[in-house]
Scaffold this active site. Sequence first.
Site, mmCIF file in Angstrom:
data_model
loop_
_atom_site.group_PDB
_atom_site.id
_atom_site.type_symbol
_atom_site.label_atom_id
_atom_site.label_comp_id
_atom_site.label_asym_id
_atom_site.label_seq_id
_atom_site.Cartn_x
_atom_site.Cartn_y
_atom_site.Cartn_z
ATOM 1 C CE LYS A 176 -37.512 8.509 -24.196
ATOM 2 N NZ LYS A 176 -36.396 8.065 -24.866
ATOM 3 N N GLY A 229 -41.231 14.315 -32.659
ATOM 4 C CA GLY A 229 -40.909 12.707 -32.965
ATOM 5 C C GLY A 229 -41.798 12.373 -33.756
ATOM 6 C CB THR A 231 -47.265 11.387 -37.453
ATOM 7 O OG1 THR A 231 -46.582 12.473 -37.613
ATOM 8 C CG2 THR A 231 -48.957 11.642 -37.244
ATOM 9 C CB THR A 233 -44.303 8.733 -30.974
ATOM 10 O OG1 THR A 233 -43.904 7.854 -31.741
ATOM 11 C CG2 THR A 233 -44.007 8.440 -29.511
ATOM 12 C CD GLU A 251 -43.421 21.688 -33.367
ATOM 13 O OE1 GLU A 251 -43.404 21.550 -34.548
ATOM 14 O OE2 GLU A 251 -43.919 22.513 -32.608
ATOM 15 C CB CYS A 285 -38.824 17.027 -39.129
ATOM 16 S SG CYS A 285 -38.060 18.621 -38.355
ATOM 17 C CD GLU A 387 -41.599 11.600 -41.217
ATOM 18 O OE1 GLU A 387 -41.924 10.863 -40.360
ATOM 19 O OE2 GLU A 387 -40.936 12.958 -40.926
HETATM 20 P P1 NDP Z 1 -40.123 8.851 -32.264
HETATM 21 O O1 NDP Z 1 -41.484 9.179 -31.955
HETATM 22 O O2 NDP Z 1 -39.923 7.132 -32.212
HETATM 23 O O3 NDP Z 1 -39.545 9.070 -30.776
HETATM 24 C C1 NDP Z 1 -39.264 10.384 -30.231
HETATM 25 C C2 NDP Z 1 -39.176 10.295 -28.858
HETATM 26 O O4 NDP Z 1 -40.188 9.849 -28.284
HETATM 27 C C3 NDP Z 1 -37.884 9.391 -28.353
HETATM 28 O O5 NDP Z 1 -37.444 9.815 -27.347
HETATM 29 C C4 NDP Z 1 -38.796 8.328 -27.908
HETATM 30 O O6 NDP Z 1 -37.826 7.482 -27.322
HETATM 31 C C5 NDP Z 1 -39.876 8.475 -27.484
HETATM 32 N N1 NDP Z 1 -41.026 7.817 -27.469
HETATM 33 C C6 NDP Z 1 -41.177 6.688 -28.266
HETATM 34 N N2 NDP Z 1 -42.442 6.184 -28.011
HETATM 35 C C7 NDP Z 1 -42.923 6.804 -26.770
HETATM 36 C C8 NDP Z 1 -44.045 6.825 -26.109
HETATM 37 N N3 NDP Z 1 -45.050 5.749 -26.417
HETATM 38 N N4 NDP Z 1 -44.408 7.652 -25.191
HETATM 39 C C9 NDP Z 1 -43.275 8.438 -24.803
HETATM 40 N N5 NDP Z 1 -42.326 8.935 -25.582
HETATM 41 C C10 NDP Z 1 -42.059 8.000 -26.734
HETATM 42 O O7 NDP Z 1 -39.460 9.704 -33.392
HETATM 43 P P2 NDP Z 1 -37.914 9.199 -33.881
HETATM 44 O O8 NDP Z 1 -36.734 9.414 -32.639
HETATM 45 O O9 NDP Z 1 -37.888 8.020 -34.593
HETATM 46 O O10 NDP Z 1 -37.625 10.517 -34.679
HETATM 47 C C11 NDP Z 1 -38.101 10.628 -35.885
HETATM 48 C C12 NDP Z 1 -39.428 11.379 -36.093
HETATM 49 O O11 NDP Z 1 -39.374 12.849 -35.462
HETATM 50 C C13 NDP Z 1 -39.756 11.754 -37.632
HETATM 51 O O12 NDP Z 1 -41.014 11.264 -37.734
HETATM 52 C C14 NDP Z 1 -39.656 13.410 -37.706
HETATM 53 O O13 NDP Z 1 -40.362 13.692 -38.763
HETATM 54 C C15 NDP Z 1 -39.727 13.921 -36.358
HETATM 55 N N6 NDP Z 1 -39.352 15.010 -36.187
HETATM 56 C C16 NDP Z 1 -40.070 16.173 -36.094
HETATM 57 C C17 NDP Z 1 -39.456 17.334 -36.037
HETATM 58 C C18 NDP Z 1 -40.385 18.472 -36.107
HETATM 59 O O14 NDP Z 1 -40.057 19.856 -35.585
HETATM 60 N N7 NDP Z 1 -41.732 18.508 -36.284
HETATM 61 C C19 NDP Z 1 -38.038 17.681 -35.919
HETATM 62 C C20 NDP Z 1 -37.396 16.367 -35.660
HETATM 63 C C21 NDP Z 1 -37.966 15.159 -36.129
HETATM 64 P P3 NDP Z 1 -37.030 6.064 -27.741
HETATM 65 O O15 NDP Z 1 -36.143 6.761 -28.855
HETATM 66 O O16 NDP Z 1 -36.241 5.779 -26.861
HETATM 67 O O17 NDP Z 1 -37.896 5.197 -28.561
#
Ligand code: NDP
Length: 483
Positions: A176, A229, A231, A233, A251, A285, A387
Site C-alpha cells: 500500500k 512512516g 513513529t 503509526t 523505519e 527522514c 519531528e
Molecule cells: P504515516 O505513518 O502517516 O503513513 C505511512 C504509511 O502508513 C502510509 O501509507 C499510511 O497510509 C499508512 N498508515 C497510516 N496509518 C496506518 C495504520 N493504522 N495501519 C497501517 N498503515 C497505516 O507517515 P507519513 O506518510 O506521514 O510519512 C512521514 C513519516 O515517515 C515521517 O515521520 C518520517 O520521518 C517517516 N519516514 C521514515 C523513514 C525511515 O526510513 N525511517 C523514511 C521516510 C519517512 P495513508 O497515507 O493513507 O495514511
Amino acid sequence: MKTDKYIKNYIGGALIPPDSGEYIDNISPPTGEVYSHIPDSDESDIQKAVEAAERAFPDWSTCGVEKRYRILTRIADIIEQNLDDFAHAESLDSGKPITMSKSVDIPRAHANIRFFATAIMHFASESHHMEKNAVNFTLRQPIGVVGCISPWNLPLYLFTWKIAPALASGNCVIAKPSEVTPMTAFLFAQACEEAGLPPGVLNIVHGLGPKAGEAIIKHPKIKAISFTGGTNTGREIARIAAPMFKKLSLELGGKNPNIIFADCDFDKMIFDTLRSSFSNNGQICLCGSRIFVERPIYEKFKEEFVKRTQFLKVGEPFSPVTDLGAMVSQSHMEKVMSYIELAKVEGGEILCGGKPVEMEGRFEKGFYLRPTIIEGLDPYCRTNQEEIFGPVVTIMPFDTEEEVLEYANSVDYGLSCTLWTKDVSRANRMAEQIQAGVVWVNCWLLRDLRTPFGGVKNSGVGREGGLEALRFFTEAKNVCIKY
Ligand code: NDP
C-alpha cells in the site's frame, strides 16, 4: 504508462476498482486542486489480494532466482525507459521539483529493483561444521505473503525499496502506497504487468492507512510487515502485529543532528548543510533539522547559511530553477507552520522564512513555504525534540564534544547524524557514541545500497538494505545432518 483520473488497484494481475466502488480525492500539492481519485479500499480488497498472493506463491517461490531476476530487471528497465512519465507523475502528486524526481526519486526506484534482482543471484547462507559428527546448513526460505506500507515523502523510491527485496527473495506482496501520493504506484503496477510479472505476485491496494493499511496489518495470512512512516503509526502497527507474532521491520521518524566543528571544510559543509536541511522541503527522514555549530565559527556559519537559504527558489515544481517545490498537503503545511509558531512561543528568533509563499495564477492555491531558520532555542524544548518534517531547522552553538553529544542524543529518535570535522579521531569518537543507525562524516545522504539502514530508539526496529533486507524477507531454518 498512463495516469488516469481514477486510479485502480492491482490485484491478481488485473487493474481493478475497489469492491466498495468508493474513491478518495487526490489533491495535487502544486495547485491545491483535486486532479484524480484513489480507490478507498477496505478489508474486502485486501482479502482478494491475499487470496491472489496465496495462489501465486507456490510457483513464484520455487521458480528459481534467475527467473525472478529476469522479470525484476525488466520492470526496472521499463521504469527507466519511462523516466519522464514517472517523474512528472511524482512531482504532480507530491509537489517535489521535477529536477529531483528525475535525478533522485525515479532513478533510485529502478536502481532499487536492479540492486535486489542481482543481489538475490548472489545470496548465500551459512553452514556450520561439527567435526567428525555433523554438518548444519541454514536454509533460507521466503516467508509467504508479506505486507509493504510506505509513506508519501519519497513515494516510488521507498515503495520499491521494500517491494524489490520481498519479491526477489520469493515472497508474494500486498503493498500500500501512501494515500497522499498514489500515482507512481499505479504506473508501477502497469510496468509490472508489461514486464510479465505473474498475476498475484505483487498486489497494490490503494486507500487510507487506518482502513486499507490496517487491514494488511491485521490479516492473519500476512506473515511479515515492512513499514516506513511515522513513529505513532509504527507504534500502532506493532501493537496489532506483535501479538500475532508477525515479523516486523519499522523505519520511523527522526530528529537528526547535524554537528559542525570549527575545523571542517567550510565550503563543502555549507553546500551539504543546505541540502540536508531543505532537500524535498525537509521532508526526508534523514534531513538534519537540529544544527549544532562549534562556537568559533557560529557567527560566520549563521551569516552564510541564512544568505544562501534566502537565495533558494521556492516555486512550482515543473520549473527547472525551482529548489523547493510545494509541501505535500495543506494539513502537513499547517502542522509545520504550527511548529514555527511554537518555536516563537519557546523563545526562538526566525532568521529567515517562517511564512508561506504567495503564488499566482494556477499555483495560487498550492502549498508553498519559505525555508526557515530558527535561532535561540534551548536544545531540550519541544521544537528541538519533536519531528517537524518540513523546511525548518534550528541552529545552536556549542563549546565541547561532551556538550554536543548530550544535545544530539537527548531526543527520543535515533535515525541519522551528520558530523563535519577534519579530525579523524574525533569523527570516530563521536560516531561511536552517537545514538543513531546511520552516521555520515563530511557528507550527507551518500548511500551504498549494500549497507544496513535503519534507526535506534523511536526511529525504528530492524534494518533494511543489502543482505539485511533479504534476511528479513526469508526465514532461516537450520538443517542438521549427522554423518
Ligand atoms: P504515516 O505513518 O502517516 O503513513 C505511512 C504509511 O502508513 C502510509 O501509507 C499510511 O497510509 C499508512 N498508515 C497510516 N496509518 C496506518 C495504520 N493504522 N495501519 C497501517 N498503515 C497505516 O507517515 P507519513 O506518510 O506521514 O510519512 C512521514 C513519516 O515517515 C515521517 O515521520 C518520517 O520521518 C517517516 N519516514 C521514515 C523513514 C525511515 O526510513 N525511517 C523514511 C521516510 C519517512 P495513508 O497515507 O493513507 O495514511
